[in-house]
Design an enzyme around this catalytic site. Structure first.
Site, PDB file in Angstrom:
ATOM      1  N   HIS A 151      26.151   2.946 -18.210  1.00  0.00           N
ATOM      2  CA  HIS A 151      26.253   1.530 -17.814  1.00  0.00           C
ATOM      3  C   HIS A 151      26.646   1.428 -16.341  1.00  0.00           C
ATOM      4  O   HIS A 151      26.149   0.584 -15.601  1.00  0.00           O
ATOM      5  CB  HIS A 151      27.333   0.823 -18.639  1.00  0.00           C
ATOM      6  CG  HIS A 151      26.975   0.583 -20.075  1.00  0.00           C
ATOM      7  ND1 HIS A 151      25.856  -0.111 -20.454  1.00  0.00           N
ATOM      8  CD2 HIS A 151      27.622   0.922 -21.226  1.00  0.00           C
ATOM      9  CE1 HIS A 151      25.823  -0.188 -21.788  1.00  0.00           C
ATOM     10  NE2 HIS A 151      26.880   0.436 -22.283  1.00  0.00           N
ATOM     11  N   HIS A 158      23.747   1.899 -14.143  1.00  0.00           N
ATOM     12  CA  HIS A 158      22.882   0.717 -14.193  1.00  0.00           C
ATOM     13  C   HIS A 158      23.381  -0.324 -13.172  1.00  0.00           C
ATOM     14  O   HIS A 158      22.598  -0.955 -12.473  1.00  0.00           O
ATOM     15  CB  HIS A 158      22.921   0.143 -15.615  1.00  0.00           C
ATOM     16  CG  HIS A 158      21.733  -0.688 -15.991  1.00  0.00           C
ATOM     17  ND1 HIS A 158      21.649  -1.322 -17.206  1.00  0.00           N
ATOM     18  CD2 HIS A 158      20.610  -1.015 -15.320  1.00  0.00           C
ATOM     19  CE1 HIS A 158      20.503  -1.994 -17.260  1.00  0.00           C
ATOM     20  NE2 HIS A 158      19.857  -1.821 -16.142  1.00  0.00           N
ATOM     21  N   HIS A 192      28.324   7.948 -21.982  1.00  0.00           N
ATOM     22  CA  HIS A 192      27.708   6.661 -22.327  1.00  0.00           C
ATOM     23  C   HIS A 192      28.131   5.568 -21.346  1.00  0.00           C
ATOM     24  O   HIS A 192      27.286   4.881 -20.756  1.00  0.00           O
ATOM     25  CB  HIS A 192      28.116   6.266 -23.750  1.00  0.00           C
ATOM     26  CG  HIS A 192      27.620   4.913 -24.164  1.00  0.00           C
ATOM     27  ND1 HIS A 192      26.471   4.734 -24.908  1.00  0.00           N
ATOM     28  CD2 HIS A 192      28.097   3.665 -23.908  1.00  0.00           C
ATOM     29  CE1 HIS A 192      26.271   3.435 -25.086  1.00  0.00           C
ATOM     30  NE2 HIS A 192      27.245   2.759 -24.497  1.00  0.00           N
ATOM     31  N   GLU A 193      29.422   5.401 -21.172  1.00  0.00           N
ATOM     32  CA  GLU A 193      29.898   4.321 -20.306  1.00  0.00           C
ATOM     33  C   GLU A 193      29.449   4.542 -18.867  1.00  0.00           C
ATOM     34  O   GLU A 193      29.176   3.587 -18.131  1.00  0.00           O
ATOM     35  CB  GLU A 193      31.419   4.186 -20.379  1.00  0.00           C
ATOM     36  CG  GLU A 193      31.932   3.755 -21.755  1.00  0.00           C
ATOM     37  CD  GLU A 193      31.288   2.482 -22.281  1.00  0.00           C
ATOM     38  OE1 GLU A 193      30.928   1.609 -21.487  1.00  0.00           O
ATOM     39  OE2 GLU A 193      31.121   2.373 -23.516  1.00  0.00           O
TER      40      GLU A 193
HETATM   41 ZN   LIG Z   1      27.490   0.687 -24.282  1.00  0.00          ZN
END
Ligand SMILES: [Zn+2]
Length: 674
Positions: free
Chosen positions: A468, A471, A464-465
């Protein structure tokens, strides 16, 4: 102090902050000079007698404040990831100064007059789409910050912002202190029966570090639920652990929450909105309070029904232990039993297959190679913010360099709970900067000499991290305002959630999930059973999340002037009225330690996770069914969405990838709510 390393751009590759030179004493002077410098830069914009142009106003504004950006990016991470008493003090000093600085810019009438003039004339300026969006977004930000209010209202607004900033910092520091203080101390290893030997040794080690040698300490995670609740077989210890978690911070932070909600409602009214939530969502992809309430309301009933079904299953197993009614502190423990009985899944048996190093390199990095062609080289000669943190250089498929990724994976007393991504350097064509991004996690440090074996959830968090991080790394915009993760809050979790899909993609899983001693792959049927068992926990997960979301919503849809007497009572009534009160499932965060909404920018924004998950589930389905190769899909997702940051409308970016507006079907199905 003659040489403050923040005063000049970093000489290091990618302008990586010069951590070897940075001392705690550098932050405050750098903040002070950074703010003064930016105000001087803005005075230079407004003092000019030339007519306003896009270049001499908007672009100049984008170029301003670089020293402030440098120190702020480093400090925000440092004060969360490795704080000290001095840094806590700096934060308390700086946050109201930053709020005042923000106001000094956004309530500057001369600056606003120039922006407004350009905004009115925008149709004739022949701006490229990103520049036009910059003008529109800046104009909106000024109006939302009170640029059009009268002098008396602006003065009140400044007061509100300053007090809210100070209260937010105090709230966060109270949570940190309360969470440390509420750690569960037990005297004997017997009381920890059910935990693995490694975890018990870890608790003994933890006690030593905290000066409680000879005892065992379970430090608390930021959420209501604590991972050990799933294993502790002594019911009274479970009860004590959960009670300590739920009671954290109430005395100090209950009154703060009431005050903050009141001030936010007053500010919203000043700016012409019926509530803080209405003010917030007007600038999000959701748009209106009704749109958010509509989605949440639709989810409550089926989620609660799911949780009731799960409770009934748990009760059957618990009855064998003489337990008549499942209490909150029993839920995780009997969930684990049901998982083992019904799905033959033992969460502890998975850990040996999830060794951190393998999960990172052969899982997370490998997936980024499959989808985007990336490769990673560790750069141990580069110094990060803490000795635990590791620096990797990221390369494109053609060998070109992309940016730096820093991973800081382990928990420590000086780090706040949870997991998060930070941008130390944001990409921008205008400034020529390339991205330096960072992930912080809280994986318990293994006993000395032991490998770090992750839980299923920790593996998910790592993916998940890193979503980011991608991104931020893929950002390809001109203006700093739009870089990477600077998208609306109810959109920002979407790319990171999408990245979670790689965790269980067969080709990725087969590559990383191997036994740390034998190298044997994680048996496929174990994965299937685990995935099936995940479906079982959806009732719990959705209810605990929705409860926290609806609590956030209750605090922030309050109209101005509404008096709240007691935060605990308010919370109880809010949950009951929303139809989500479920005694055996406490909200994921209770008010006194709900940092997202009282200290880290998610006020009236916790709904964003499920709002983003609509896009996520829809996009995962698109990846699975679009007929393209993984690499081609990845490239399209990168180019049309991740690279755009906020330089184009995020929902248009979504449409450019998936080919239509988002649909809720895949989310409802995933969460067992269809
Ligand atoms: Zn998050």
């Amino acid at each position: 102090m003659t040489e403050n390393p923040f005063f000049t751009p970093s000489p290091l590759v990618y302008q990586l902050p010069p951590y070897a030179e940075i001392r705690q004493e550098h932050y405050l002077p750098a903040y002070e000079r950074g703010m003064a410098e930016q105000l001087a830069e803005i005075a230079a914009i407004t003092d000019t007698h030339s007519i306003p142009t896009f270049e001499n106003t908007l672009v100049a504004l984008e170029r301003s404040g670089q020293l402030l950006s440098r120190v702020d990016a480093v400090f925000r991470n440092q004060s969360s990831s490795d704080t000290t008493e001095l840094l806590d003090e700096v934060e308390a000093t700086v946050s109201p100064l930053l709020a005042a600085h923000h106001d000094a810019i956004h309530l500057d009438q001369k600056l606003f007059a120039r922006i407004e003039a350009l905004y009115e004339a925008r149709a004739g300026l022949e701006l490229d789409p990103e520049s036009l969006r910059l003008l529109e977004r800046r104009y909106t930000a000024f109006v939302r910050s009170g640029a059009r209010l009268g002098a008396a209202e602006q003065a009140r607004l400044r007061e509100l912002n300053a007090e809210l900033a100070a209260l937010g910092t105090t709230f966060q520091q109270n949570v940190n202190a309360a969470t440390r203080a509420a750690a569960l101390v037990v005297d004997s290893a017997e009381e920890l029966a059910g935990l693995s030997e490694g975890a018990i040794a870890g608790a003994a080690e933890n006690a030593k570090v905290l000066g409680r040698g000879g005892a065992y300490v379970l430090s608390l995670k930021s959420t209501s639920g604590q991972p050990e609740l799933a294993q502790l077989s002594d019911r009274s210890v479970r009860e004590r652990l959960l009670a300590a978690s739920l009671a954290r911070g109430g005395e100090a932070n209950g009154p703060l929450a009431i005050r903050m909600a009141g001030l936010r409602a007053e500010r919203a009214a000043l700016l012409g909105f019926p509530s803080h939530a209405a003010y917030v969502v007007a600038d999000e992809t959701a748009g209106t309070v009704e749109a958010v309430s509509g989605l949440l309301t639709r989810l409550v009933e089926p989620a609660v029904a799911n949780a009731r079904r799960e409770a009934a299953e748990l009760a059957e197993v618990a009855a064998a232990d003489g337990i008549e009614e499942i209490a909150a502190h029993d839920w995780a423990y009997y969930s684990e039993k049901v998982r083992q009985a019904s799905y033959q899944v033992d969460a502890a048996a998975l850990r040996p297959y999830f060794e951190l190093e393998r999960v990172l390199k052969d899982g997370v990095f490998f997936a980024a190679k499959l989808a985007y062609g990336l490769s990673f080289t560790e750069r141990p000669e580069l110094t990060a913010h803490h000795p635990d943190a590791r620096v990797f250089e990221v390369f494109e498929e053609d060998g070109g360099s992309l940016g730096l990724f820093i991973g800081d994976f382990h928990a420590r007393a000086s780090k706040r709970g949870g997991a998060w991504m930070d941008e130390l350097v944001g990409q921008s064509g205008l400034t020529g900067l390339r991205p330096v991004v960072l992930n912080n996690l809280n994986i318990p440090r293994p006993a000395p000499g032991e490998p770090a074996l992750l839980s299923w959830d920790e593996v998910r968090t790592l993916f998940h991290e890193f979503g980011h991080a991608l991104h931020g790394l893929f950002s390809d915009v001109t203006y700093p305002l739009f870089a990477g993760t600077a998208v609306p809050r109810d959109f920002v979790e979407f790319p990171s959630q999408v990245n979670e899909m790689w965790m269980v993609r067969p080709e990725v899983l087969a590559n990383y999930a191997r036994h740390h001693e034998t190298g044997e792959p994680l048996p496929a049927e174990l994965v299937e059973r685990m995935t099936a068992a995940e479906g079982f926990g959806q009732g719990f997960r959705t209810v605990e999340y929705l409860a926290a979301t609806l609590l956030d919503w209750a605090w922030h849809t309050l109209p101005q002037g509404h008096e709240v007497a007691d935060a605990g009572e308010f919370e109880e009534r809010a949950l009951a009225e929303a139809g989500i009160a479920f005694p055996a499932i406490p909200p994921r965060y209770r008010t006194p330690y709900f940092q997202h909404i009282f200290s880290s920018g998610y006020s009236a924004g916790y709904y964003a996770y499920i709002w983003s998950e609509v896009l996520d589930a829809d996009t995962v389905r698109w990846f699975e069914t679009n007929g393209k190769s993984v690499r081609d899909s990845g490239e399209l997702f990168r180019r049309e969405l991740l690279a755009r940051g906020n330089s184009s409308d995020p929902l248009e970016s979504f449409r450019a990838v998936v080919g239509r507006a988002p649909e809720t079907g895949p989310l409802l199905e995933r969460r067992g709510l269809a």
